[in-house]
Scaffold this motif. Structure first.
Motif, mmCIF file in Angstrom:
data_model
loop_
_atom_site.group_PDB
_atom_site.id
_atom_site.type_symbol
_atom_site.label_atom_id
_atom_site.label_comp_id
_atom_site.label_asym_id
_atom_site.label_seq_id
_atom_site.Cartn_x
_atom_site.Cartn_y
_atom_site.Cartn_z
ATOM 1 N N LEU A 351 0.957 -1.138 -0.166
ATOM 2 C CA LEU A 351 -0.023 -0.038 -0.035
ATOM 3 C C LEU A 351 0.884 1.318 0.063
ATOM 4 O O LEU A 351 0.357 2.235 -0.408
ATOM 5 C CB LEU A 351 -0.953 -0.006 1.352
ATOM 6 N N LYS A 352 2.221 1.289 0.455
ATOM 7 C CA LYS A 352 2.975 2.406 0.641
ATOM 8 C C LYS A 352 3.610 2.434 -0.711
ATOM 9 O O LYS A 352 3.687 3.745 -1.279
ATOM 10 C CB LYS A 352 4.313 1.894 1.377
ATOM 11 N N TYR A 354 1.798 2.073 -3.335
ATOM 12 C CA TYR A 354 0.551 2.563 -4.424
ATOM 13 C C TYR A 354 0.391 4.014 -3.714
ATOM 14 O O TYR A 354 -0.813 4.329 -4.040
ATOM 15 C CB TYR A 354 -0.682 1.221 -4.363
ATOM 16 N N ASN A 355 1.024 4.431 -2.683
ATOM 17 C CA ASN A 355 0.690 5.769 -2.016
ATOM 18 C C ASN A 355 -0.493 5.686 -1.143
ATOM 19 O O ASN A 355 -1.156 6.775 -1.009
ATOM 20 C CB ASN A 355 0.309 6.590 -3.231
ATOM 21 N N VAL A 356 -1.031 4.553 -0.717
ATOM 22 C CA VAL A 356 -2.223 4.634 0.008
ATOM 23 C C VAL A 356 -1.905 5.092 1.376
ATOM 24 O O VAL A 356 -2.459 5.882 1.967
ATOM 25 C CB VAL A 356 -2.835 3.145 0.147
ATOM 26 N N PHE A 357 -0.489 4.454 1.804
ATOM 27 C CA PHE A 357 0.163 5.116 2.995
ATOM 28 C C PHE A 357 1.380 5.933 2.724
ATOM 29 O O PHE A 357 1.948 5.582 1.682
ATOM 30 C CB PHE A 357 0.500 3.759 3.949
ATOM 31 N N SER A 358 1.546 6.883 3.625
ATOM 32 C CA SER A 358 2.764 7.972 2.979
ATOM 33 C C SER A 358 3.964 7.043 3.732
ATOM 34 O O SER A 358 4.001 6.279 4.422
ATOM 35 C CB SER A 358 2.577 8.958 4.099
#
Length: 720
Positions: A351-352, A354-358
């Motif tokens: 998710l990081k 895919y920029n879901v998490f910073s």
């Protein structure tokens, strides 16, 4: 005067505000934060043709301003140019610029020196020593005078997701920050090494293949994490660009293959979920394709496949563990708990990307943290597997003991019946001495056959003792795990506290003071001593278990029906391990072994002879001394040109002349009813005779007994 000062301060602040607004793409470094993230203060340009050089890039007007603290350019095959302008208003000229990314195929860093552009080329395509600083991330030294501005360019290519955390700071703070990161990874790698060698030792002790699968998995995970952080390129293949560019892809594929295979073996998926088990072969094929693509050099496709299937593999393992756990299979529950941190870490990491998490320290190291927790928890799951085996073994031993007790009861009843028959037959044949002689000979043959078929029955009396001997060190190991986990958790808390202090804005002296106070409060030195003691206890318990298992293996030779060359001293030692419970810690065993040659013999049968004589000696010593000290058994071995001699001497109750004459007769025993079958010394006598040897007895009532076994070095009989 105060009005003039206030006016000057206002004008300077206004000037800096206007200057800052005008220089939107300029980094103003004043040293107040030590290290600062500058990702949102740089310009970037995507070189879609890949033909731009430093001369043309300076004239380029299409640079864009980065809006994110951590620029993320995604999966991109063309170079990206970064433009970094630094305005130094700090008290130091010695600044450092760090690109906190180790997996870059190529980075060209341009700087001006004496009015000319210079370049430092490094990355996976170049030898490691080409870097300006000997570090696994990309760090560059900047010399910028006070109240001066310098502009730098960086041309970057990567075969991975190009997230680019960029930090600027003075040398001291930069070194301190990187030291903290190295300590964090060192803790992780230390956990990997401890678990690797511990489980390898357990494998050599118990010979369970599942530990070998797990050791292989731990090894690959450790090397893969070291590769992601850049340590492998730094220390393992610094001059090998082939491995540098491909190791991440190869190791990631191997981690997934070994992880799936370990899961299949540990959870017995072919038994519990045969349909889901077949999916693993499809996953192996996918990762084989990844390996082939990686070797061929198609790294972008390999990365996309790995990124896509990372979530699928995690979901696959989770589904298997949940499905098997529902059946009540206990290892699946432990496995599910152990894998959850790693699965969560993989999900956060994806998710990081895919920029879901910073991007931050936690998301960047999520897989590292999850791997460490998974390795520890899986070791606990394997330890529970030992407990399951132990419970099964205990049940088997109980069943065996009941069967042996039933055999003993049958033997006693047969003895009674046999004695009645002998008496009746003796009366019937009393008129004919010749007929009586034949009858007695037939009876001795029948007794000899009974001895041969039942000669191992007495060994069952030692089963409970062996279980007790193994149970003690195993309990010692399991008892140490809980306090060891508590101490390790305290160590983790200490490292977290120290990391938080090191990242704070306090001065170095304050940080040191806070750390020292925390260490005193935690009693850090004693904690280290206690962890070492607990590990030492676990090692001693495991070593004792291995010694008992080795002795049992040597004692119960599977090749006892074949004539083999054997070490008699070794056989005596294994017999003493088996008989340790009979010695009851009050009987002193003195070994006086000579340098005797190996002999041709049936090792398992001779070990049974040694066990019968030693157990009888222990019984006689205990009768003589009770629970008091003073009892001794002396075992001595010597040899001459043709024979070896084994002397087993005790200082027990001894035997009178009547007992000595009957000692080798079947069913004769001096023990109380239920304590012996009377077959032990008869078996010993027959075994020695069938080895073409001799057994001598020296004893006196109240003074002890000595048996001397004479065995030929070369056995002249092929079979018995």
């Amino acid at each position: 005067m105060h009005k003039n000062t206030a006016c000057k301060t206002f004008l300077i602040s206004l000037f800096l505000l206007v200057l800052t607004a005008g220089l939107q793409a300029q980094v103003i470094y004043n040293g107040s934060k030590g290290i600062q993230t500058i990702g949102n203060k740089i310009d970037y340009f995507v070189d879609s043709t890949g033909t731009q050089d430093i001369q043309s890039i300076q004239r380029q007007r299409q640079f864009l301003r980065s809006a994110a603290n951590v620029p993320d350019f995604g999966m991109i095959k063309v170079p990206v140019w970064l433009k970094i302008s630094v305005y130094n208003v700090s008290s130091t000229q010695d600044l450092m610029l760090e690109f906190d990314q180790s997996l870059l195929q190529e980075i060209q860093f341009y700087y001006k020196e004496n009015g000319q552009w210079k370049v430092n080329q490094s990355g996976e395509l170049y030898p490691f020593h080409s870097r300006e600083n000997n570090y696994h991330k990309f760090i560059y030294s900047l010399k910028i005078n006070y109240d001066s501005t310098a502009t730098y360019y960086a041309r970057i290519k990567s075969t991975h997701e190009m997230q680019m955390p960029i930090f600027l700071g003075d040398r001291a703070h930069m070194v301190d920050s990187n030291l903290t990161k190295n300590i964090f990874f060192g803790i992780f790698f230390g956990i990997i090494l401890v678990m690797f060698f511990y489980n390898l030792f357990v494998y050599f002790s118990v010979k369970d293949p599942i530990y070998l699968y797990y050791v292989l998995y731990i090894f690959i995970v450790g090397v893969a994490q070291a590769t992601i952080e850049g340590y492998s390129f730094h220390y393992l293949w610094p001059d090998n660009s082939f491995m540098a560019t491909r190791s991440f892809f190869l190791l990631t594929a191997l981690v997934n293959i070994s992880g799936v295979e370990f899961t299949r073996k540990f959870l017995q998926t072919s038994k519990f979920v045969p349909r889901l088990d077949k999916i693993s072969y499809a996953l192996y094929a996918v990762y084989a394709i990844v390996i082939a693509l990686t070797i061929r050099g198609d790294l972008y496709t390999s990365y996309q496949i790995l990124q896509f299937f990372a979530g699928i593999v995690s979901l696959y393992m989770l589904t298997i563990a949940v499905s098997i756990a529902r059946t009540g299979y206990r290892p699946a529950k432990f496995f599910l708990i152990a894998w959850m941190p790693l699965i969560l870490g993989i999900i956060i990491w994806i998710l990081k990307d895919y920029n879901v998490f910073s991007y931050n320290v936690f998301t960047n190291y999520s897989i590292t943290i999850g791997s460490a927790m998974e390795v520890i928890l899986l070791s606990f799951a394997l330890a529970d597997r030992i407990n399951i085996f132990k419970a099964e073994k205990d049940r088997y031993q109980e069943e065996t003991l009941r069967a042996l007790q039933e055999n003993e009861r049958i033997i006693r009843e047969q003895n009674v019946v046999l004695e009645l028959k002998v008496s009746e037959r003796t009366l019937e044949l009393s008129e004919s001495n010749q007929e009586l002689g034949r009858t007695l000979e037939d009876l001795k043959q029948a007794q000899s056959q009974l001895v041969e078929s039942e000669k191992m029955a007495s060994l069952g009396q030692l089963t409970a003792g062996i279980a007790h001997e193994i149970n003690n060190p195993i309990n010692f190991v399991t008892a140490n795990i809980k306090p060891l986990k508590r101490d390790v958790d305290m160590m983790f808390d200490a490292f977290t506290f120290i990391e938080n202090i090191s990242l704070s804005e306090a001065s170095t002296e304050d940080k040191q003071k806070q750390i020292e106070e925390y260490k005193e409060e935690l009693d850090f030195d004693y904690l280290i001593i206690e962890i070492n003691d607990l590990l030492k206890g676990i090692r001693e318990g495991a070593s004792r278990t291995a010694e008992i298992v080795k002795g049992l293996k040597i004692f119960s030779r599977l090749d006892e029906d074949d004539l083999k060359v054997a070490n008699i001293n070794e056989g005596l030692d294994s017999t003493l391990i088996i008989a340790n419970n009979l010695l009851n810690n009050n009987i002193k065993v003195i070994r006086e072994y000579g340098d005797i040659p190996h002999i041709e013999c049936y090792a398992g049968k001779l070990n049974q002879v040694f066990l019968n004589i030693i157990s009888n000696g222990a019984y006689a010593v205990q009768k003589q001394f009770g629970d008091h000290a003073g009892g001794e058994i002396v075992i001595k071995t010597t040899n001459d040109d043709e024979f070896i001699y084994i002397s087993i001497k005790d200082n027990g109750t001894g035997m009178d002349d009547k007992t000595q004459k009957k000692i080798f007769e079947p069913f004769f025993t001096t023990k109380d009813v239920g304590e012996g079958t009377g077959l032990g010394m008869s078996i010993a006598y027959n075994t020695v005779k069938k080895h073409n040897g001799n057994i001598q007895l020296h004893s006196a009532a109240g003074e002890g007994t000595e048996f001397i076994l004479q065995l030929p070095v070369i056995h002249k009989v092929i079979a018995i």
